[in-house]
Design an enzyme around this catalytic site. Structure first.
Site, PDB file in Angstrom:
ATOM      1  N   LYS A 133       0.839  -1.192   0.000  1.00 15.13           N
ATOM      2  CA  LYS A 133       0.000   0.000   0.000  1.00 15.13           C
ATOM      3  C   LYS A 133       0.878   1.246   0.000  1.00 15.13           C
ATOM      4  CE  LYS A 133      -4.124  -1.833   0.129  1.00 15.13           C
ATOM      5  NZ  LYS A 133      -5.183  -1.566  -0.872  1.00 15.13           N
TER       6      LYS A 133
ATOM      7  N   LYS B 284     -12.893  -8.425  -7.879  1.00 15.63           N
ATOM      8  CA  LYS B 284     -13.315  -8.959  -6.592  1.00 15.63           C
ATOM      9  C   LYS B 284     -14.721  -9.529  -6.749  1.00 15.63           C
ATOM     10  CE  LYS B 284     -10.639  -5.761  -3.665  1.00 15.63           C
ATOM     11  NZ  LYS B 284      -9.877  -5.000  -4.663  1.00 15.63           N
TER      12      LYS B 284
END
Length: 333
Positions: free
Chosen positions: A114, A221
């Protein structure tokens, strides 16, 4: 209890009767939370998860509910593989914390890091990615995820600063499809692919990014896209390679992601389905965590004792029931 047709939605009372709400502590604070709440629903085909992030409204959450009901009530597409390679996920932690985070992901040779975290600097990102490269060695694969946190100029500057670490790709460097197209063009000579996540799963038109030539890879997803079937259809129509990821799911939700990854005709990248390692507790024993850099593709049955141990408070259970009702109304309205 009746089983729905391909288009039918089970009655709300039946859904709620089959629902357990849990609150799981995080091993590392992620997305600003230290507990992950989820509604788990047992249908005729098995358990599924409904866990849109708390800030999502009913129309967006309805797509997640459709995915859960599809997985719980309908047989899923045929699996083409029985195991799925997964990546480690490194939150926006300090460089010193990186080895401890990576140690939770057994055997993973790919790491998603991240970056572009609010309140942090590019120097923080460089230090974190350098620590990951040092831990993985030259043969490890590193991808970074900015969650749309940069503008085009910032993304270009960051890509150049991070290029020494041999990035596999940059995920969602900018927020809009137009910006993704611009940064992809600017980075062509640098050989750094662009992956689109939010521009697929949170878009009214998930194929817009492919039509615009704004990405090299789709991050998909199962929950946000409405289930395994719809996600497979999006990938097929987009004509781009796909990486299956999770939304910080419990092991039940990760099993749905694994079903999607297992059903893809081609799977050239490790998937972001190892995130059970970021939870301090889970609903399954053993949890669906990486072992040798892989997870099995198969349904997960939560343990009754763990459902009881991590049951959400009555107040939070009522909140989730109301949320399911609102999403159900949107689906059936």
């Amino acid at each position: 209890m009746s089983e729905p047709t391909d288009t039918a939605v089970p009655a709300i009372d039946e859904i709620l009767e089959r629902t357990r709400v849990v609150s799981l502590p995080m091993a590392t604070r992620f997305r600003g939370v230290d507990h992950r709440e989820a509604a788990l629903i047992e249908g005729p085909e098995g358990w599924a998860e409904f866990s849109p992030f708390l800030e999502y409204d009913a129309p967006e959450a309805a797509t997640w509910l459709a995915a859960a009901l599809d997985f719980a009530w309908r047989p899923q597409p045929r699996a083409r593989r029985d195991r799925v390679g997964v990546n480690a996920t490194v939150p926006a932690v300090s460089a010193a914390e990186v080895p401890d985070v990576l140690a939770r992901f057994d055997g993973c040779r790919t790491a998603k890091v991240k970056v572009a975290e609010r309140g942090q600097t590019l120097a923080d990102d460089v230090a974190r990615v350098r620590a990951v490269r040092d831990a993985l060695g030259p043969e490890g694969r590193i991808r970074v995820d900015a969650n749309g946190g940069w503008n085009v100029d910032e993304a270009e500057h960051a890509a150049h600063a991070l290029s020494e670490f041999d990035l596999e790709y940059i995920e969602q460097p900018c927020a809009t499809v137009e910006e993704l197209a611009q940064i992809r063009e600017r980075l062509t000579d640098w050989g750094i692919p662009i992956a689109a996540d939010e521009s697929v799963r949170r878009a009214d038109d998930p194929l817009a990014v492919a039509r615009a030539g704004a990405a090299d890879i789709l991050v998909i997803k199962a929950q946000p896209l409405g289930g395994v079937r719809r996600a497979l259809a999006i990938v097929a129509e987009a004509g781009l390679p796909a990486v299956v990821s999770s939304a910080l799911d419990t092991s039940v939700g990760l099993a749905q992601g694994a079903a999607l990854a297992a059903a893809l005709p081609e799977l050239d990248y490790d998937c972001g389905l190892g995130t059970a390692a970021l939870l301090a507790a889970d609903v399954a024993e053993p949890r669906l965590a990486p072992l040798g850099g892989e997870i099995p593709a198969g349904r997960v049955v939560p343990a009754a004792a763990l459902l009881d141990e991590h049951a959400a408070s009555a107040e939070r259970e009522a909140w989730w029931h109301a949320r399911i009702r609102a999403a159900h109304t949107h689906l059936t309205g």
